[in-house]
Design an enzyme around this catalytic site. Structure first.
Site, PDB file in Angstrom:
ATOM      1  N   SER A 205       0.828  -1.179  -0.096  1.00 59.13           N
ATOM      2  CA  SER A 205      -0.083   0.223   0.042  1.00 59.13           C
ATOM      3  C   SER A 205       0.831   1.225   0.016  1.00 59.13           C
ATOM      4  O   SER A 205       1.779   1.366  -0.843  1.00 59.13           O
ATOM      5  CB  SER A 205      -1.043   0.036   1.235  1.00 59.13           C
ATOM      6  OG  SER A 205      -1.999   0.893   1.039  1.00 59.13           O
ATOM      7  N   LYS A 209       4.289   1.981  -2.403  1.00 57.40           N
ATOM      8  CA  LYS A 209       5.174   3.142  -2.882  1.00 57.40           C
ATOM      9  C   LYS A 209       6.658   3.368  -2.308  1.00 57.40           C
ATOM     10  O   LYS A 209       7.441   3.664  -2.884  1.00 57.40           O
ATOM     11  CB  LYS A 209       4.265   4.315  -2.759  1.00 57.40           C
ATOM     12  CG  LYS A 209       2.737   4.154  -3.127  1.00 57.40           C
ATOM     13  CD  LYS A 209       2.071   5.599  -2.936  1.00 57.40           C
ATOM     14  CE  LYS A 209       0.510   5.895  -2.974  1.00 57.40           C
ATOM     15  NZ  LYS A 209      -0.193   4.825  -2.876  1.00 57.40           N
ATOM     16  N   TRP A 299      -9.372   1.482  -6.172  1.00 58.60           N
ATOM     17  CA  TRP A 299      -8.557   2.896  -5.535  1.00 58.60           C
ATOM     18  C   TRP A 299      -7.037   2.488  -5.962  1.00 58.60           C
ATOM     19  O   TRP A 299      -6.245   3.494  -6.116  1.00 58.60           O
ATOM     20  CB  TRP A 299      -8.805   2.852  -4.228  1.00 58.60           C
ATOM     21  CG  TRP A 299      -7.885   4.186  -3.579  1.00 58.60           C
ATOM     22  CD1 TRP A 299      -6.759   4.128  -2.671  1.00 58.60           C
ATOM     23  CD2 TRP A 299      -8.176   5.379  -3.561  1.00 58.60           C
ATOM     24  NE1 TRP A 299      -6.319   5.182  -2.368  1.00 58.60           N
ATOM     25  CE2 TRP A 299      -7.171   6.101  -2.976  1.00 58.60           C
ATOM     26  CE3 TRP A 299      -9.101   6.453  -4.258  1.00 58.60           C
ATOM     27  CZ2 TRP A 299      -6.900   7.608  -2.904  1.00 58.60           C
ATOM     28  CZ3 TRP A 299      -8.981   7.595  -4.394  1.00 58.60           C
ATOM     29  CH2 TRP A 299      -8.163   8.231  -3.498  1.00 58.60           C
ATOM     30  N   HIS A 335      -6.900  -6.742   1.037  1.00 58.15           N
ATOM     31  CA  HIS A 335      -5.609  -5.956   0.787  1.00 58.15           C
ATOM     32  C   HIS A 335      -4.308  -6.265   1.687  1.00 58.15           C
ATOM     33  O   HIS A 335      -4.350  -6.430   2.991  1.00 58.15           O
ATOM     34  CB  HIS A 335      -6.073  -4.285   1.216  1.00 58.15           C
ATOM     35  CG  HIS A 335      -5.101  -3.383   0.525  1.00 58.15           C
ATOM     36  ND1 HIS A 335      -4.339  -3.285  -0.355  1.00 58.15           N
ATOM     37  CD2 HIS A 335      -4.717  -2.284   1.414  1.00 58.15           C
ATOM     38  CE1 HIS A 335      -3.664  -2.313  -0.345  1.00 58.15           C
ATOM     39  NE2 HIS A 335      -3.685  -1.572   0.776  1.00 58.15           N
TER      40      HIS A 335
END
Length: 356
Positions: A205, A209, A299, A335
């Site tokens: 998540s 990044k 998203w 997730h």
């Protein structure tokens, strides 16, 4: 050629349940220099092009990652805990983390650094002779998406570099990550039991990044596994802008990025950005990169990431090492919970590009 390329992309999207999209997805070759004329044909030219991309991302998106002399770093090991004092001027910050050593293999061990934390399943990793370390980024700068800690002057990095208060967190987190590897190099394998020539980083998540930025900007990292990094990670900003309900440049946390990024390139101005995140991904080349996606969470902009990685992978292919880059997008799991169907590709990358 362009039509065929886009058709292949759309076929790949269909197999993942992605909707077909339009020609707005064309991204420029990552090897093309900013002059719009010169291509990085040789490895030496790619080194120069990679430095150019680095400069553009720091200038427009995340801010400067300042260099640090190893004379400014004082590390020590206390048991299995690593302490790293970094002094800039009269101020010092301390980074602290525990190294977890494997029960198999022989020191010095390869190392996987979890950015914030390692989200890869323990049952997958425990069979490999690999040490683990979590990089606690809040020791450098905080995370604000769900809290009110948005005053950047509160954090250690800005106390060292007050003139860089407008930096985004990803430059500062990459800076701290580099200091961890500096410390391991300074102490050496007899004290750390770590082989610094075999380092990987991974996160999920917002930390996915982070792993991408940290790995892209530090060539000492041999393998980057970016798990569900979402928009601002592997996804291309200009591609995400054409999609609904995804993390695009106008809908992300601007504690992470420079505020000027939104001011200068928000809305349709995103197409004026002189680079995009397929070039951030390509910066990892010639090292290994695995991007993991999860289309259950719109998203995350996995459609955009898929296109971005297709473009980035052309660099590895040009230099004859296509096996060192891959994208795996798998549905039907929570997730940041790696499904068993992705264990094989993750294990494959660890075995080929970290252990060997």
């Amino acid at each position: 050629m362009r039509k065929t390329f886009l058709s292949l992309l759309m076929l790949a999207f269909s197999s993942l349940g992605f909707a077909q999209q339009n020609d707005a997805y064309t991204l420029k070759d990552p090897r093309l220099f900013a002059d719009g004329k010169t291509m990085a044909e040789t490895p030496e030219q790619w080194t120069a092009r990679r430095a150019e991309i680095s400069g553009l991302i720091q200038k427009y998106e995340i801010g400067e990652i300042p260099a640090v002399s190893k004379k400014q770093i004082k590390p020590k090991m206390v048991g299995d805990t690593l302490f790293v004092d970094v002094k800039v001027g009269k101020n010092t910050i301390t980074l602290k983390t525990e190294i977890k050593y494997p029960k198999t293999g022989t020191a010095p061990y390869p190392l996987i650094i979890g950015t914030s934390r390692n989200s890869l399943p323990p049952q997958l990793l425990e069979k490999y002779p690999v040490a683990l370390l979590d990089y606690h980024e809040r020791q450098v700068n905080g995370y604000s998406q769900f809290r009110g800690d948005t005053v950047r002057s509160n954090y250690g990095f800005v106390k060292l570099y007050p003139h860089l208060i407008d930096n985004g967190a990803y430059s500062e987190w990459a800076w701290g990550f580099q200091r961890i590897i500096d410390a391991l190099e300074i102490l050496g394998p007899k004290k750390t039991k770590i082989d610094v020539s075999r380092i990987a980083c991974t996160g999920c998540s917002y930390a996915g990044k982070m792993s991408l930025f940290c790995g892209a900007f530090d060539e000492r990292v041999k393998l980057v596994i970016a798990q569900e990094p979402g928009g601002g990670g592997a996804a291309a900003w200009r591609v995400s802008h054409t999609m609904e309900g995804v993390e695009d440049l106008d809908h992300t946390d601007f504690h992470w990025f420079k505020e000027s990024l939104r001011q200068e390139f928000g809305g349709d101005k995103v197409n004026n950005l002189p680079y995009d995140h397929h070039e951030l991904c390509a910066m990892v080349c010639p090292r290994a990169l695995l991007v993991l996606g999860n289309p259950d969470y719109k998203w995350l902009a996995d459609e955009s990431a898929k296109i971005s990685m297709e473009s980035a992978s052309t660099v590895w292919k040009h230099y004859g090492i296509p096996e060192k880059v891959a994208t795996s997008i798998v549905a039907n799991h929570p997730h940041c919970m790696l499904p068993e169907s992705q264990y094989e590709i993750v294990g494959d990358f660890i075995t080929k590009f970290l252990l060997k």
